[in-house]
Design an enzyme around this catalytic site. Sequence first.
Site, PDB file in Angstrom:
ATOM      1  N   ASP A 237       0.779  -1.261   0.022  1.00 41.03           N
ATOM      2  CA  ASP A 237       0.066  -0.129   0.004  1.00 41.03           C
ATOM      3  C   ASP A 237       0.892   1.134   0.007  1.00 41.03           C
ATOM      4  OD1 ASP A 237      -2.183   1.700   0.333  1.00 41.03           O
ATOM      5  OD2 ASP A 237      -3.174   0.364   1.573  1.00 41.03           O
ATOM      6  N   HIS A 328      -8.812  -2.130  -8.640  1.00 41.36           N
ATOM      7  CA  HIS A 328      -8.088  -0.836  -8.118  1.00 41.36           C
ATOM      8  C   HIS A 328      -7.028  -0.064  -8.896  1.00 41.36           C
ATOM      9  CE1 HIS A 328      -7.883   1.442  -4.624  1.00 41.36           C
ATOM     10  NE2 HIS A 328      -6.349   1.385  -4.931  1.00 41.36           N
TER      11      HIS A 328
END
Length: 418
Positions: A237, A328
Amino acid sequence: MTHTPVEDSETQGVSRRRFLASAGVVSSYVAAGVAGFAGGALTVNAAQASTPEKEAQLRAQQQSATIPFYGEYQAGIMTPLQAYGTYAAFTLKPGITVDQARSMMQLLTDDAARLAKGKPTLPDGEPYLATEPARLTSTFGFGPGFFSKLGLQGAMPSGFGELPAFSIDQLQPEFSGGDLVIHVGADNPLTVAHAARQLSRTAHTFAEPLWSQTGFNRPQYGVPSDQTGRNLFGQVDGTINPRTTQEFDAQVWATSGPQWFRDGTCLVVRRIQMDFEGWDKLDDTKKETAMGRNLHNGAPLTGTKEFDAPDLAAKHDNGMPVIASFAHVRRARTNNAEEKFLRRPLNYEDGLLPSGQPNAGLIFAAYMADVQKQFVPVQQRLVDLDLMNTWTTPIGSAVFALPPGCQPGGYIGEGLLG
């Protein structure tokens, strides 16, 4: 008029309590933001800590490491992400004036500058808890209500304001809004807790606490410095982040708008609750398809390494795109330089839900010069067609304008508050 913060001396004549009662680079750490830790701290891997003695020495160096508080920019933005952090938001008390807000920021600046050097605040009932700064940073920002309540609406930066209502949001007031935000980060959770307590105590003279969110990331100690951290779904992330001074200038720091805001930035904080029960029912292939990246190293499905650029035009032999339209990566990625920003996420874990599942997720924190131009278009694309929305729900949201840094003798927000 020049306003001088409390002198850096424990023997000063005017006590902090009386002051409170009467109130009624690129700097040196910036270069380290790209190369490694600032202030003498080390980025090491496991091979370097080859003996217990050497490992203990490296840990001691990390706990004593400092990040300069004063500088062109506020610390805690370009600073390499620390292992622990707390975001605390406050609402100004009724009737607070610009003069009182100025006093608040002078005192908070003095507190933060002391803590960054491993010194206690004045007063501090537990001064020994301040002696391990562990790369402590304290960062301050103002919400839309700060400007309206103080009659400073005309000083709000262009593109700054409340976010639009997104259809996926299920926002809870205990995690949303705020006139003032204080972000504390460090590599020691005790350091974070102590600093957050000291700063919150000072702020409480002028503002009521609204919410607090505490999270964690992978410690920097013992891992390669270029390896991105993971969220609680096991995904890397923060891969696509500005990494050079030029990229920070283009994406993060304000170069136009009100003079007080130059070299400042905007902060969006979104609390994302994760559905672990649903996510755990997926096999790795389905998880990777939803994300558009390989789980084991974060590489896009069209690449082999984490920082490979996704090939959004690549197709399988059957003509289907390798990276699906709902992935995503595809929804978040953009070639528009005005839609890029810095991500500094933290994971949170607050026990168990009645279902027995973790009450956990992501404190998504993003920094950018213009919220409307940079963040909102990306978020809207995610709202429209991101399969990850199946397992994630935004339950908190807030926006803040962060002033630039200050120099010794000054205070955070002095360009705005005079």
